[in-house]
Design a protein around this motif. Structure first.
Motif, short mmCIF file in Angstrom:
data_model
loop_
_atom_site.label_atom_id
_atom_site.label_comp_id
_atom_site.label_asym_id
_atom_site.label_seq_id
_atom_site.Cartn_x
_atom_site.Cartn_y
_atom_site.Cartn_z
N TYR A 141 0.83 -1.20 0.00
CA TYR A 141 0.00 0.00 0.00
C TYR A 141 0.87 1.26 0.00
O TYR A 141 0.64 2.18 -0.78
N PHE A 188 -1.67 -1.08 -5.03
CA PHE A 188 -2.93 -1.29 -4.32
C PHE A 188 -3.52 -2.68 -4.52
O PHE A 188 -4.05 -3.27 -3.57
N ALA A 195 -1.65 -5.02 -2.40
CA ALA A 195 -1.95 -4.71 -1.00
C ALA A 195 -3.27 -5.33 -0.58
O ALA A 195 -3.35 -6.03 0.44
N MET A 210 -7.74 1.31 2.31
CA MET A 210 -7.34 1.10 0.91
C MET A 210 -8.55 1.24 -0.01
O MET A 210 -8.46 1.89 -1.05
#
Length: 176
Positions: free
Chosen positions: A24, A29, A32, A59
């Motif tokens: 992250y 992303f 993550a 997120m």
């Protein structure tokens, strides 16, 4: 080697959660979220599970995936109904969605649980871990929401609470 026993589910979950945070911070992303999702799937420790949901919520918020973020908040609340982070995150989502009344209610619930001793909103995402700063930040958010709702009296009440904790900028700019 970071000293985590990955033979145990909690160790593997912790390792995946840490990997997710690193991805992250590196703006990877998808990786993550994938790591956090795997960590959630194998986790059997409620406190850690709530933290994983909070991390993944942040997120999803950053990726504008608000329904998924709300689902994670609700999952965290199911595990720990007094988790201030989950209510804080819901308040942020509702504010973004311009559902100000819902946002106010969730911020107020976060404040209530913080004052009752709940874990503070996850500071990995939201700054430092000083309770006074957390409350001040939330009171400023609440003041801004009341300002949007044209309730200037309530706005000043919230900004005054922040000022009482040492952050007087909004109170001085709007309420004197």
């Amino acid at each position: 080697d970071i000293g985590i026993n990955q033979d145990l589910p909690i160790g593997k979950s912790l390792f995946l959660g840490l990997k997710g945070m690193i991805y992250y911070k590196d703006t990877q992303f998808k990786k993550a979220i994938n790591n956090l999702t795997k960590a959630i799937e194998i986790n059997d420790f409620p406190t850690h599970l709530v933290n994983l949901y909070s991390m993944r919520t942040k997120m999803y918020i950053d990726l504008n995936q608000y329904d998924k973020a709300k689902n994670d908040c609700n999952s965290a609340i199911e595990i720990n109904p007094s988790n201030a982070s989950a209510y804080y995150n819901l308040a942020i989502i509702y504010k973004i969605e311009e559902k100000y009344t819902k946002s106010i209610l969730k911020f107020e619930k976060a404040v209530d649980y913080i004052l009752k001793g709940s874990e503070l909103p996850n500071k990995f995402w939201y700054g430092d871990d000083n309770k006074t700063n957390n409350l001040s930040e939330i009171y400023i958010e609440l003041g801004g929401l009341w300002q949007l709702d044209n309730d200037l009296e309530e706005m000043c009440i919230q900004y005054k609470k922040a000022c009482d904790l040492g952050d007087c900028e909004m109170f001085n700019a709007n309420c004197k």
